[in-house]
Design a protein around this motif. Structure first.
Motif, PDB file in Angstrom:
ATOM      1  N   GLY A   1       3.861 -15.207 -18.844  1.00 26.28           N
ATOM      2  CA  GLY A   1       4.989 -15.414 -17.944  1.00 26.28           C
ATOM      3  C   GLY A   1       5.995 -14.308 -18.173  1.00 26.28           C
ATOM      4  N   ASN A   2       6.365 -13.592 -17.111  1.00 22.10           N
ATOM      5  CA  ASN A   2       7.165 -12.381 -17.289  1.00 22.10           C
ATOM      6  C   ASN A   2       8.295 -12.328 -16.273  1.00 22.10           C
ATOM      7  OD1 ASN A   2       8.075  -9.757 -17.871  1.00 22.10           O
ATOM      8  ND2 ASN A   2       6.004  -9.105 -18.407  1.00 22.10           N
ATOM      9  N   SER A   3       9.485 -12.011 -16.743  1.00 24.94           N
ATOM     10  CA  SER A   3      10.656 -11.945 -15.865  1.00 24.94           C
ATOM     11  C   SER A   3      10.755 -10.626 -15.116  1.00 24.94           C
ATOM     12  CB  SER A   3      11.933 -12.150 -16.689  1.00 24.94           C
ATOM     13  OG  SER A   3      12.022 -11.178 -17.728  1.00 24.94           O
ATOM     14  N   THR A   4       9.868  -9.684 -15.409  1.00 28.94           N
ATOM     15  CA  THR A   4       9.950  -8.365 -14.761  1.00 28.94           C
ATOM     16  C   THR A   4       8.972  -8.198 -13.609  1.00 28.94           C
ATOM     17  OG1 THR A   4       8.348  -7.381 -16.297  1.00 28.94           O
ATOM     18  CG2 THR A   4      10.675  -7.307 -16.929  1.00 28.94           C
ATOM     19  N   ILE A   5       8.121  -9.190 -13.377  1.00 27.55           N
ATOM     20  CA  ILE A   5       7.120  -9.018 -12.326  1.00 27.55           C
ATOM     21  C   ILE A   5       7.785  -9.071 -10.950  1.00 27.55           C
ATOM     22  CG2 ILE A   5       5.388 -10.163 -13.757  1.00 27.55           C
ATOM     23  CD1 ILE A   5       5.514 -12.463 -11.617  1.00 27.55           C
ATOM     24  N   GLY A   6       7.080  -8.552  -9.962  1.00 31.13           N
ATOM     25  CA  GLY A   6       7.554  -8.640  -8.584  1.00 31.13           C
ATOM     26  C   GLY A   6       8.528  -7.563  -8.175  1.00 31.13           C
ATOM     27  N   GLU A   7       8.852  -6.637  -9.072  1.00 33.17           N
ATOM     28  CA  GLU A   7       9.793  -5.581  -8.706  1.00 33.17           C
ATOM     29  C   GLU A   7       9.169  -4.686  -7.638  1.00 33.17           C
ATOM     30  OE1 GLU A   7      10.883  -3.625 -12.295  1.00 33.17           O
ATOM     31  OE2 GLU A   7      12.240  -5.228 -12.950  1.00 33.17           O
ATOM     32  N   GLY A   8       9.839  -4.561  -6.509  1.00 37.78           N
ATOM     33  CA  GLY A   8       9.322  -3.768  -5.401  1.00 37.78           C
ATOM     34  C   GLY A   8       8.341  -4.501  -4.507  1.00 37.78           C
ATOM     35  N   GLN A   9       8.043  -5.771  -4.832  1.00 37.29           N
ATOM     36  CA  GLN A   9       7.063  -6.510  -4.043  1.00 37.29           C
ATOM     37  C   GLN A   9       7.553  -6.773  -2.628  1.00 37.29           C
ATOM     38  OE1 GLN A   9       3.834  -7.432  -5.185  1.00 37.29           O
ATOM     39  NE2 GLN A   9       3.697  -7.620  -2.962  1.00 37.29           N
TER      40      GLN A   9
ATOM     41  N   LEU B   1       9.072  -4.716  -0.765  1.00 41.47           N
ATOM     42  CA  LEU B   1       8.776  -3.528   0.045  1.00 41.47           C
ATOM     43  C   LEU B   1       7.302  -3.502   0.447  1.00 41.47           C
ATOM     44  CD1 LEU B   1      10.868  -0.855  -1.902  1.00 41.47           C
ATOM     45  CD2 LEU B   1      11.536  -2.260   0.058  1.00 41.47           C
ATOM     46  N   ASP B   2       6.422  -3.876  -0.475  1.00 43.07           N
ATOM     47  CA  ASP B   2       4.997  -3.946  -0.142  1.00 43.07           C
ATOM     48  C   ASP B   2       4.737  -5.016   0.906  1.00 43.07           C
ATOM     49  OD1 ASP B   2       4.298  -1.903  -1.799  1.00 43.07           O
ATOM     50  OD2 ASP B   2       3.554  -3.167  -3.432  1.00 43.07           O
ATOM     51  N   ALA B   3       5.455  -6.138   0.809  1.00 40.92           N
ATOM     52  CA  ALA B   3       5.278  -7.212   1.792  1.00 40.92           C
ATOM     53  C   ALA B   3       5.734  -6.764   3.174  1.00 40.92           C
ATOM     54  CB  ALA B   3       6.061  -8.456   1.352  1.00 40.92           C
ATOM     55  N   ILE B   4       6.870  -6.097   3.229  1.00 34.81           N
ATOM     56  CA  ILE B   4       7.351  -5.573   4.514  1.00 34.81           C
ATOM     57  C   ILE B   4       6.367  -4.546   5.063  1.00 34.81           C
ATOM     58  CG2 ILE B   4       9.183  -4.231   5.626  1.00 34.81           C
ATOM     59  CD1 ILE B   4      11.121  -5.493   3.566  1.00 34.81           C
ATOM     60  N   ALA B   5       5.853  -3.688   4.173  1.00 29.18           N
ATOM     61  CA  ALA B   5       4.884  -2.671   4.596  1.00 29.18           C
ATOM     62  C   ALA B   5       3.634  -3.317   5.168  1.00 29.18           C
ATOM     63  CB  ALA B   5       4.521  -1.772   3.413  1.00 29.18           C
ATOM     64  N   ALA B   6       3.139  -4.376   4.525  1.00 30.10           N
ATOM     65  CA  ALA B   6       1.945  -5.067   5.019  1.00 30.10           C
ATOM     66  C   ALA B   6       2.185  -5.629   6.416  1.00 30.10           C
ATOM     67  CB  ALA B   6       1.546  -6.186   4.056  1.00 30.10           C
ATOM     68  N   CYS B   7       3.364  -6.200   6.628  1.00 25.89           N
ATOM     69  CA  CYS B   7       3.698  -6.755   7.949  1.00 25.89           C
ATOM     70  C   CYS B   7       3.771  -5.656   9.004  1.00 25.89           C
ATOM     71  CB  CYS B   7       5.030  -7.502   7.889  1.00 25.89           C
ATOM     72  SG  CYS B   7       5.011  -8.995   6.864  1.00 25.89           S
ATOM     73  N   VAL B   8       4.410  -4.545   8.652  1.00 20.72           N
ATOM     74  CA  VAL B   8       4.557  -3.438   9.604  1.00 20.72           C
ATOM     75  C   VAL B   8       3.208  -2.813   9.928  1.00 20.72           C
ATOM     76  CG1 VAL B   8       5.542  -1.137   9.922  1.00 20.72           C
ATOM     77  CG2 VAL B   8       6.945  -2.962   8.961  1.00 20.72           C
ATOM     78  N   ILE B   9       2.393  -2.600   8.903  1.00 21.68           N
ATOM     79  CA  ILE B   9       1.043  -2.064   9.133  1.00 21.68           C
ATOM     80  C   ILE B   9       0.249  -3.007  10.030  1.00 21.68           C
ATOM     81  CG2 ILE B   9      -1.161  -1.513   8.009  1.00 21.68           C
ATOM     82  CD1 ILE B   9       0.478  -0.535   5.597  1.00 21.68           C
ATOM     83  N   GLY B  10       0.504  -4.305   9.880  1.00 19.76           N
ATOM     84  CA  GLY B  10      -0.158  -5.309  10.709  1.00 19.76           C
ATOM     85  C   GLY B  10       0.432  -5.452  12.100  1.00 19.76           C
ATOM     86  N   GLY B  11       1.404  -4.614  12.433  1.00 20.38           N
ATOM     87  CA  GLY B  11       1.929  -4.605  13.796  1.00 20.38           C
ATOM     88  C   GLY B  11       3.133  -5.484  14.041  1.00 20.38           C
TER      89      GLY B  11
END
Length: 314
Positions: free
Chosen positions: A234-242, A244-254
């Motif tokens: 269990g880590n408090s540092t995970i998800g940094e920048g995630q 942006l990747d989620a937004i990118a996935a949505c944009v790539i998906g149209g």
């Protein structure tokens, strides 16, 4: 001419799928390690969390909003689950449910600010992003929490039937059904494309806007649990920048950041496109920094394709 127009229309409508299959073929050709059972399984396991986050982000984007807090909420999900299991001896299933409730509460807070207090989604989620990351650091004392073998990591073990992958597939199917066959899905899209018309129909759009932020946070929390299950930490540092990747996935998906346009299936493919890029780069021992450059170029290309598609529709 009509046949040519139909061909162009087909290519534009399905550009996300075409890019994915072309990239998949290229990966197979340039690395003999890519098309192996172990590698493909690892891609699915690693991408299960980001896909859930992207689906939650899509729901928010469809309403014309944005959720920058998803990465921090992932950290809350990972950290809180680990703390509950190790410090309080709570069974892992109950710990996950409590973490989901806490993550959803954070999403509710964001949604309340956006839907009822008229905050911009960017501002509200930025504030909750900071709060959630602070919560994750506080409950873990900024220290990774090791989990015992045979507990949470059973979610990702071969012997248990890959429950992470199965849960991811179930969520994808559920959201496809919501998008295609429910009034809720149509109203979420309508809230982003023509909110005034929806209001004039007597529908309270605030409820739908609130709900998408709750869904986004819940899925981000579950994604954080998936990361903890895979790493056994269990880590408090995970998800940094995630986010942006989620937004990118949505944009790539149209999906349109203006709201009212997006597809569950194409968002999943968009997330997988990003995963293939990262995976093949790792197999070829390419440093991490050039991967960011390529991701940025792909996002630009995706937006250009979206603009071209919109012009063709006009």
């Amino acid at each position: 001419m009509k046949k040519d127009h139909k061909a162009v229309r087909f290519l534009l409508d399905n550009n996300t799928y075409i890019i994915f299959f072309a990239l998949f073929l290229i990966c197979c050709l340039i690395s003999d390690k890519f098309f192996s059972y172990l590698n493909l399984r690892n891609i699915l396991l690693q991408q299960a969390g980001p896909i859930l986050v992207a689906l939650g982000m899509l729901m928010v984007i469809l309403t014309g909003g944005i959720d920058l807090s998803v990465g921090s909420v992932m950290a809350v999900g990972s950290s809180l689950t680990a703390v509950l299991m190790t410090s309080f001896g709570i069974p892992w299933i109950l710990a996950i449910l409590i973490a989901l409730a806490a993550g959803t509460a954070l999403g509710t807070f964001t949604g309340m600010m956006v839907a009822y207090l008229k905050f911009q989604g960017f501002v509200a989620s930025l504030a909750v992003m900071t709060i959630a990351r602070g919560i994750a650091y506080t409950i873990t004392n900024a220290t990774p929490i090791n989990l015992e073998n045979g507990t949470l990591n059973t979610l990702s073990s071969k012997e248990s039937g890959y429950p992470i992958i199965l849960i991811m597939l179930a969520v994808i199917v559920l959201f496809v059904m919501i998008e295609k066959y429910t009034a809720y899905g149509r109203l979420v899209i309508a809230s982003g494309s023509n909110v005034e018309a929806v209001k004039l129909s007597g529908i309270r759009t605030q409820r739908y806007i609130l709900s998408v932020y709750m869904i986004s946070a819940a899925l981000a929390t579950l994604a954080g649990v998936f990361v903890a299950a895979r790493s056994n930490v269990g880590n408090s540092t995970i998800g940094e920048g995630q986010e942006l990747d989620a937004i990118a996935a949505c944009v790539i998906g149209g999906a349109s950041l203006a709201g009212g346009k997006g597809s569950v299936a194409k968002t999943v493919i968009g997330a997988l496109i990003l995963a293939l890029i990262g995976n093949i780069m790792n197999l070829l021992a390419v440093p991490a920094y050039p991967q960011r450059i390529i991701k940025g170029c792909i996002i630009i290309a995706a937006v250009l394709l979206q603009v071209l598609t919109d012009k063709k529709e006009d």
